[in-house]
Design a protein around this motif. Structure first.
Motif, PDB file in Angstrom:
ATOM      1  N   HIS A  11      -4.034   7.012   1.989  1.00 45.41           N
ATOM      2  CA  HIS A  11      -2.607   6.743   1.868  1.00 45.41           C
ATOM      3  C   HIS A  11      -1.788   7.723   2.701  1.00 45.41           C
ATOM      4  N   GLY A  12      -2.392   8.265   3.746  1.00 49.28           N
ATOM      5  CA  GLY A  12      -1.697   9.246   4.569  1.00 49.28           C
ATOM      6  C   GLY A  12      -0.533   8.648   5.335  1.00 49.28           C
ATOM      7  N   THR A  13       0.332   9.533   5.822  1.00 51.77           N
ATOM      8  CA  THR A  13       1.512   9.073   6.573  1.00 51.77           C
ATOM      9  C   THR A  13       1.131   8.435   7.904  1.00 51.77           C
ATOM     10  N   ALA A  14      -0.065   8.730   8.397  1.00 49.00           N
ATOM     11  CA  ALA A  14      -0.498   8.150   9.673  1.00 49.00           C
ATOM     12  C   ALA A  14      -1.047   6.738   9.519  1.00 49.00           C
ATOM     13  N   LEU A  15      -1.264   6.280   8.286  1.00 46.91           N
ATOM     14  CA  LEU A  15      -1.872   4.966   8.077  1.00 46.91           C
ATOM     15  C   LEU A  15      -1.090   3.837   8.733  1.00 46.91           C
ATOM     16  N   ARG A  69       0.823  -1.205   0.000  1.00 47.65           N
ATOM     17  CA  ARG A  69       0.000   0.000   0.000  1.00 47.65           C
ATOM     18  C   ARG A  69       0.855   1.252   0.000  1.00 47.65           C
ATOM     19  N   LEU A  70       1.956   1.226   0.768  1.00 47.64           N
ATOM     20  CA  LEU A  70       2.745   2.435   0.983  1.00 47.64           C
ATOM     21  C   LEU A  70       4.055   2.446   0.207  1.00 47.64           C
ATOM     22  N   GLY A  71       4.384   1.331  -0.461  1.00 45.79           N
ATOM     23  CA  GLY A  71       5.642   1.278  -1.186  1.00 45.79           C
ATOM     24  C   GLY A  71       6.854   1.326  -0.269  1.00 45.79           C
ATOM     25  N   VAL A  72       6.790   0.647   0.856  1.00 47.27           N
ATOM     26  CA  VAL A  72       7.902   0.645   1.811  1.00 47.27           C
ATOM     27  C   VAL A  72       9.108  -0.050   1.186  1.00 47.27           C
ATOM     28  N   PRO A  73      10.291   0.567   1.176  1.00 47.33           N
ATOM     29  CA  PRO A  73      11.486  -0.092   0.629  1.00 47.33           C
ATOM     30  C   PRO A  73      11.813  -1.369   1.391  1.00 47.33           C
ATOM     31  N   ASP A  74      12.450  -2.315   0.699  1.00 50.11           N
ATOM     32  CA  ASP A  74      12.758  -3.602   1.313  1.00 50.11           C
ATOM     33  C   ASP A  74      13.594  -3.453   2.577  1.00 50.11           C
TER      34      ASP A  74
END
Length: 440
Positions: free
Chosen positions: A339-343, A281-286
């Motif tokens: 898609h907020g930063t608080a999600l 959902r957030l595209g968090v890097p590996d």
């Protein structure tokens, strides 16, 4: 003068007695056995969560497994222990004082599996290693929880489990952090994580052997007499049979608790899938993936003791079901378009709240329906139903993700969890005597 002296001495004796009573209550609030087991769980969870934090990424990204393949392995990792929990509980009960040693064997078996992950690079050997690791967890969980239950009074049992789970979760908080630092500092990061995990697990086994007392305290010991009543030679309560353990399901309260745990487990998505969903959902890097479990662990750590104490006061079953309500909210947030930063903070906070309100609280609820001589076996029955259900959920969720996508799979799980929670609410109705036991 005599009357005054008598009153003074009586007042002093009363004050001294009150001080002793308050000190005794403070000591009784959390038994030394609970603290020692909490230390073992803290160290062991540092080890296990190091592996758990990197395992989804290692399998899906590093080895290229499909969601279905990962669901199979994750189901093994979280559900295989169900096959041996009854055995572990039964062995601990039969010996009368084997709780520590059965648990110790389980901890040692899990520790021995960590370095074997260095040698496995395909689905079959990894599955076998994870199955052996979960066998160790299955053997140790019921005897450990039985020791916590038997070391605590009924009035403080929720708090005792809360303290233990808080210490356990402190390890879960440090484990992903250690794994993250190792991955950033080394070239062969996964191998280094597995090696350090093994070393930490060995320390946990040593702490268990050296500091956890032998045997399980009796009611007399907990009440402060210091001695346990001797059993007559012909008494078979010290060696319960497996048939007697299974027959515990004839108890209506325990049967309802087990059924509810099973149904709710069928709709509880694995932690690893929750973290993978957040990453997508957030595209968090590996390289940051291993930090996601920290949010769940931090919330669990902060809320375990307060919610355990709340469960003792307002009713353990209410708190247990409220925890599943928090999980429903977490799923709902993952399904929204937000898609907020608080999600991620909101989802992980609710995820940790779910565990704080359910993990130890469920064992405290089940303890009330099981006699002391079969405490390990009774708790194992509940844990087995829950673990088998979560095994099925991991397989089903992985298959649904592969066939229809992650959003459809999560929607189905959310609906199923809501329906199961409503059914559990109607099934577990409080009785007039329940509030006094904290089960309302």
């Amino acid at each position: 003068m005599y009357v005054a002296d008598s009153r003074a001495s009586t007042s002093a004796a009363s004050a001294e007695g009150a001080v002793r009573l308050r000190a005794g209550r403070r000591r009784a609030a959390v038994a030394p056995t609970v603290l020692a087991l909490g230390a073992v769980s803290l160290i062991t969870d540092v080890s296990s969560e190091m592996v758990t934090a990197v395992l989804p990424l290692y399998l899906v990204t590093g080895l290229g497994l499909s969601p279905l393949g990962f669901g199979l392995l994750d189901g093994i990792y979280n559900g295989f222990s169900a096959l041996v929990r009854l055995i572990g509980g039964h062995l601990a009960d039969r010996g009368g004082g084997r709780h520590k040693w059965v648990a110790g064997f389980g901890y040692a078996l899990s520790a021995a599996c960590k370095p074997l992950l260095l040698l496995a690079h395909t689905l079959t050997p990894i599955g076998l290693i994870l199955a052996a690791d979960r066998t160790g967890k299955g053997l140790r969980t019921a005897p450990r929880d039985a020791l916590i239950s038997l070391s605590s009074t009924p009035e403080t049992r929720g708090r005792a489990f809360g303290v233990h789970r808080a210490m356990d979760t402190a390890g879960a908080l440090f484990g992903p952090l250690v794994a993250f630092l190792i991955l950033r500092a080394t070239v062969d990061g996964y191998d280094a994580v597995f090696t350090v995990s093994f070393c930490v697990a060995v320390v946990g086994v040593l702490v268990l052997v050296l500091f956890v007392p032998n045997g399980a305290p009796t009611t007399a010991t907990r009440a402060g007499t210091g001695t346990a009543p001797e059993k007559p030679p012909g008494d078979t309560a010290s060696r319960p049979t497996l048939r007697a353990a299974v027959a515990l399901l004839a108890r209506p309260d325990l049967r309802r608790v087990t059924l509810c745990a099973l149904l709710l487990g069928l709709a509880t998505v694995s932690d690893s899938f929750v973290y993978l969903l957040l990453q997508r959902r957030l595209g968090v890097p590996d390289r940051w993936f291993a930090l996601l479990p920290l949010g769940t662990a931090a919330a669990f750590l902060l809320l375990a003791v307060p919610l355990g104490r709340l469960a003792d006061r307002v009713g353990r079953w209410r708190v247990f079901l409220a925890g599943h309500g928090a999980l429903l909210l977490a799923y709902a947030l993952l399904l929204t378009s937000w898609h907020g930063t608080a999600l991620p903070y909101a989802v992980l906070l609710l995820h940790g709240c779910f565990y704080a309100a359910t993990d130890g609280v469920l064992m405290a609820v089940a303890s009330e329906s099981v006699p002391e001589e079969l405490r390990s076996s009774g708790l194992a029955l509940v844990q087995t139903g829950q673990a088998l259900a979560r095994f099925v959920c991991s397989l089903g969720f992985g298959a649904a993700w592969t066939a229809w996508g992650d959003r459809t799979a999560l929607t189905a799980s959310t609906v199923a969890l809501a329906l199961c929670a409503l059914f559990a609410l109607t099934l577990r109705r409080p009785t007039p005597s329940a509030p006094s036991e904290g089960l309302a």
